[in-house]
Scaffold this active site. Structure first.
Site, short mmCIF file in Angstrom:
data_model
loop_
_atom_site.label_atom_id
_atom_site.label_comp_id
_atom_site.label_asym_id
_atom_site.label_seq_id
_atom_site.Cartn_x
_atom_site.Cartn_y
_atom_site.Cartn_z
N SER A 270 27.13 3.72 64.80
CA SER A 270 27.56 3.45 66.17
C SER A 270 28.68 4.44 66.55
CB SER A 270 28.07 2.01 66.28
OG SER A 270 27.00 1.12 66.13
N GLY A 271 29.10 4.37 67.80
CA GLY A 271 30.14 5.26 68.28
C GLY A 271 29.61 6.44 69.07
N HIS A 272 28.26 6.49 69.23
CA HIS A 272 27.64 7.58 69.98
C HIS A 272 27.02 7.07 71.28
CE1 HIS A 272 28.18 9.88 66.35
NE2 HIS A 272 27.37 9.10 65.66
N LYS B 31 18.24 11.38 62.63
CA LYS B 31 19.13 12.53 62.68
C LYS B 31 19.46 12.99 61.26
CE LYS B 31 22.52 10.73 65.17
NZ LYS B 31 22.09 9.34 64.88
N ASP C 169 21.56 8.55 56.57
CA ASP C 169 20.49 8.12 57.48
C ASP C 169 19.12 8.40 56.86
OD1 ASP C 169 22.65 7.72 59.14
OD2 ASP C 169 21.77 8.72 60.87
N HIS D 146 30.63 13.49 64.40
CA HIS D 146 31.54 12.59 63.69
C HIS D 146 32.87 13.29 63.44
CE1 HIS D 146 27.36 11.83 62.43
NE2 HIS D 146 27.67 10.61 62.80
#
Lengths: 333, 333
Positions: A55-57, A105, A110, A219
């Protein structure tokens, strides 16, 4: 740390709760394990398209769940890969019997967790294919990545593959299309300031008052170089030239362009950058066929931007124009 | 100062240039004097709806020009009122013979210049009405305002009046509708950080590491109080309670709600705030009929958010749902 949150550990779940409350017509959220799926998923006979990552995107990826784009998304904690059980559950939720495409990605965690989830699903008879997006021209190998990082082209791949699945392309064809998008998409980003991961409570990196980082990762991974601040024109030229030279894009190409904000840069500046980009492309004989200007793949409150160019033929443009109805991208509906 | 600009004096014009290049199907930009208008303006027989004010609040107002919303917008320099000649030119560009409504935020300079422009147009036979939006419950009188400041309700008024004009309501009816929206809309905002006006080059105000400003204005004007940081829950409750008590909203009311980012706050946090707001409204017996969550009326790169609630009846909800096609707000088309 100045953030509108309650408990850093609960921020992702609470935010997803808000997303679900705000868009009940589009998506639903499962909290155990955490994933987001279309309100009407799974859709029988349609390939499921899913993605996920830390998260955070936002809006990527959960904000791109909906008709014409993703069937499901699995958000990890901030800047942390989703776990295999999240991805497995999202894959099942998206599987309408025609198979599921994972758009991943290129980050080591991931890739590993999507692969594990795919194996779990396949053991139970589900058909899963994966395409890895690795479009960031800034650096080879990075903090969490072997090879190139996956960034802005992911957004374009999700839109285009989502449209193809909506048209009932079969799994092999949606997968091939996703590879085609990745092969023709290139990106580069830059940061004026750092971001702060809620659980860490302090900036991910330090930048001096007169410094910027060219080629930043989403990031906060190091880029190509840390240099003195420059004008929007110079910054845009440097990013665009790196992107153009890499594919390489050639005079006569048509592109879908994205000028993406990292989260903390005002829209006013993004449009200014878009103007500079249009100038560079005009000079290179490249036609701006379609575009997005705004915050699509962000890095929390980082100030900065990225440029993504996707060389597009009639097929990609036609799929791009198809209707889409998600919290983060919407047209034609 | 860390901004993606070239020359602070040219930033607004260059950004508008990018806006025009990005959305040639929706709007066009005139640079002398500066205004933005629908690509098909003026539309014969339709009331023209226009707004404007200082830049730095994007997407408002120029990003709300398009079918179903504004016919024209006149952006001033950052946080600076547009001049009468800009407003006059925008008014002419929007006048299809059925008159023009000026939606004006309550700032002394804006009011003065919109009035002067209206007089100039009226002297030449144009029919112009103006409605002043003054929905900010935080403070009475402020740095640039006698009475209450105009904030988030402006966005909702532009959408609803734009829809009414598209339906060919006459000028008196669009004007009355705008007053109804203003009378039923209330807002309050807060800031975690300051913004920096490009031409000033330094933060507009200073906030300590553990401080926030409750009731902030969209130009960084002082709010109700400067207090210690608090949780998203507490912040949302305090803003929502101030808003609810003011109208007052009552159990059984239906509202259109906006959780608006000030520009530097990630979407993840805005959805988290929306979740808290939904909780507060549920407790108060108020139905969340429609909502916007995102950056709509910003203050450059300020971190923080605002909450706007509009008590809505069937007429307002129906107009809200009408199609809209602008860079900043789009559905149904």
């Amino acid at each position: 740390m100045k953030k509108l949150i309650n408990d850093p550990q609960e921020a992702v779940r609470e935010s997803l709760g808000g997303l679900a409350l705000a868009h009940p017509d589009i998506l639903k959220v499962c909290l155990d394990p955490v994933y987001v799926s279309r309100v009407d998923a799974p859709i029988q006979g349609k390939v499921g398209v899913i993605s996920g990552g830390g998260s955070g995107h936002e809006p990527m990826h959960a904000g791109f769940v909906g008709k014409g784009m993703l069937d499901a998304a699995c958000p990890g904690q901030v800047f942390t890969s989703p776990t295999p059980d999240q991805i497995e559950a999202a894959t099942r939720a998206a599987d309408g019997g025609a198979g599921v495409l994972h758009i991943v990605k290129n980050y080591t965690g991931d890739i590993m967790n999507f692969e594990m989830a795919a194996e779990l699903c396949q053991m139970q008879g589900g058909e899963v294919r994966a395409v890895v997006i690795n479009d960031d021209v800034a650096v080879e190998d990075s903090l969490y990545t072997a090879g190139r990082r996956g960034v802005g082209t992911t957004v374009l791949a999700e839109k285009i593959c989502g449209a193809a699945a909506e048209r009932r392309y079969d799994l092999a064809r949606v997968e091939a299309l996703c590879r085609k998008v990745n092969e023709n998409g290139r990106s580069m980003g830059m940061a004026l300031t750092s971001c702060t991961v809620p659980a860490a409570g302090r900036p991910t990196f330090e930048l001096g008052e007169n410094e910027m980082e060219m080629g930043i990762g989403i990031h906060g991974e190091p880029g190509r170089e840390r240099t003195a601040l420059a004008s929007a024109r110079e910054i845009t030229e440097r990013m665009a030239e790196a992107v153009l030279a890499d594919l390489p894009f050639r005079s006569g190409d048509r592109v879908i362009a994205m000028v993406n904000g990292m989260g903390g840069t005002p829209l006013m500046e993004l449009y200014l950058v878009y103007r500079e980009l249009a100038d560079v492309l005009k000079g290179a004989g490249i036609a701006l066929a379609r575009r997005l200007v705004g915050n699509y793949i962000t890095s929390l409150e980082m100030a900065g931007c990225s440029i993504t160019l996707l060389r597009a033929d009639d097929e990609l443009l036609s799929l791009w124009d198809d209707p889409v109805l998600t919290p983060g991208l919407r047209w034609g509906i």
